[in-house]
Design a protein around this motif. Structure first.
Motif: not given
Length: 294
Positions: A82-89, A108-112, A118-131
């Motif tokens: 169940e936890f594994s199905r959580l999206t990055t957001r 990190g350079y290969d954080n998932r 998502l890629t690390t760049e996509q994770i960054r964008d989601v995080a920034l969007g959440l403040g």
């Protein structure tokens, strides 16, 4: 709170570089550092080649290593399907921000994180969007272009190359367990051994062979040699064992803790024609272990 997320198996030099950046970033901000990790390993839950997975650190060892780097808080989340199905957001919003009060995340350079992979760049964008503030780190190599990874360390240990593994870990690889009764054959040829039953059954055991080791037991650090294998000289079909001959030591330690740190491999395991031949080889092995080379 400045937070980094990951399994961090082995807490190797690559992990250490990331975690040191985490601790520094938190201190620069007058805040606390937090590692969010998981147990069990995601592969054990998702059945991703789980039967072949062996770990570099138990949960207790991992927490001790993280503390030694200066991490203020460690949170261990149960890893479930169940936890594994959580999206990055969802993960960042529910756990990093909602539960732990995160203000910044370190990637990190290969954080998932998250089941959406998502890629690390996509994770960054989601995080920034959440403040969230995002802190980036780069990869760490072991010389040349070889990036340090838990997988590469596991491969080195599995083939018995404990020296390369220790170089990537930044410390000597070790096994910890309780001393259990064996067949006492070693005592009859002048090489009594302590048989170890591991506390963490999923801990990776080095490839079969004889190793120069450092031993910790009854509050003392001693030198010794460790045989890992099936003892082919005394029969076929034997169960794989971990046996340690501790130099200059003759105390009864059955039922006590024993930690074995691997220094280097002496030779492969082999079958001898007789116990006498085995004893002669063990004498040579001991000389090799005490010849001055660590």
């Amino acid at each position: 709170m400045v937070i980094a997320t990951g399994f961090f198996d082995g807490v190797h030099l690559g992990h250490r570089f990331v975690i040191e950046q985490l601790v520094k970033a938190a201190r620069d901000r007058g805040d606390e550092s937090m590692i969010v990790t998981f147990w069990p390993h995601p592969r054990n839950v998702l059945q991703d080649d789980a039967r072949n997975l062996r770990l570099l650190t138990s949960l207790k060892e991992k927490e001790q290593l993280l503390r030694s780097i200066g991490v203020d808080r460690i949170e261990v989340l149960p890893f479930t399907k169940e936890f594994s199905r959580l999206t990055t957001r969802e993960y960042l919003q529910e756990y990093v921000i909602g539960r732990f009060g995160g203000k910044a995340v370190l990637l990190g350079y290969d954080n998932r994180v998250g089941g959406d992979r998502l890629t690390t760049e996509q994770i960054r964008d989601v995080a920034l969007g959440l403040g969230l503030e995002v802190i980036r780190t780069e990869s760490v190599s072991a010389g040349g272009d070889t990036v340090i990874s838990s997988t590469k360390i596991r491969e080195a240990i599995a083939r018995g190359d404990v020296e390369s593994a220790s170089g990537m870990l930044g410390y000597g690889y070790s096994l910890t367990g309780v001393v259990v009764a064996g067949n006492r054959l070693g005592r009859t040829i002048g090489f009594p051994t302590a048989n170890i039953q591991l506390y963490e059954p999923l801990k990776l055991v080095p490839g079969n062979g004889v190793y120069s080791v450092e031993v910790e037991t009854v509050g003392r650090k001693l030198r010794g040699m460790c045989n890992i294998g099936v003892r082919p000289t005394v029969g076929s079909g034997n169960q794989r064992t971990i046996e340690v001959n501790i130099f200059d030591f003759d105390e009864d330690i059955y039922g006590l803790d024993l930690k074995v740190t691997f220094l280097r491999k002496i030779r492969d395991e082999r079958k001898f024609d007789s116990l006498s031949d085995l004893r002669l080889q063990l004498v040579k092995d001991r000389e090799d272990c005490t010849s001055g080379r660590i």
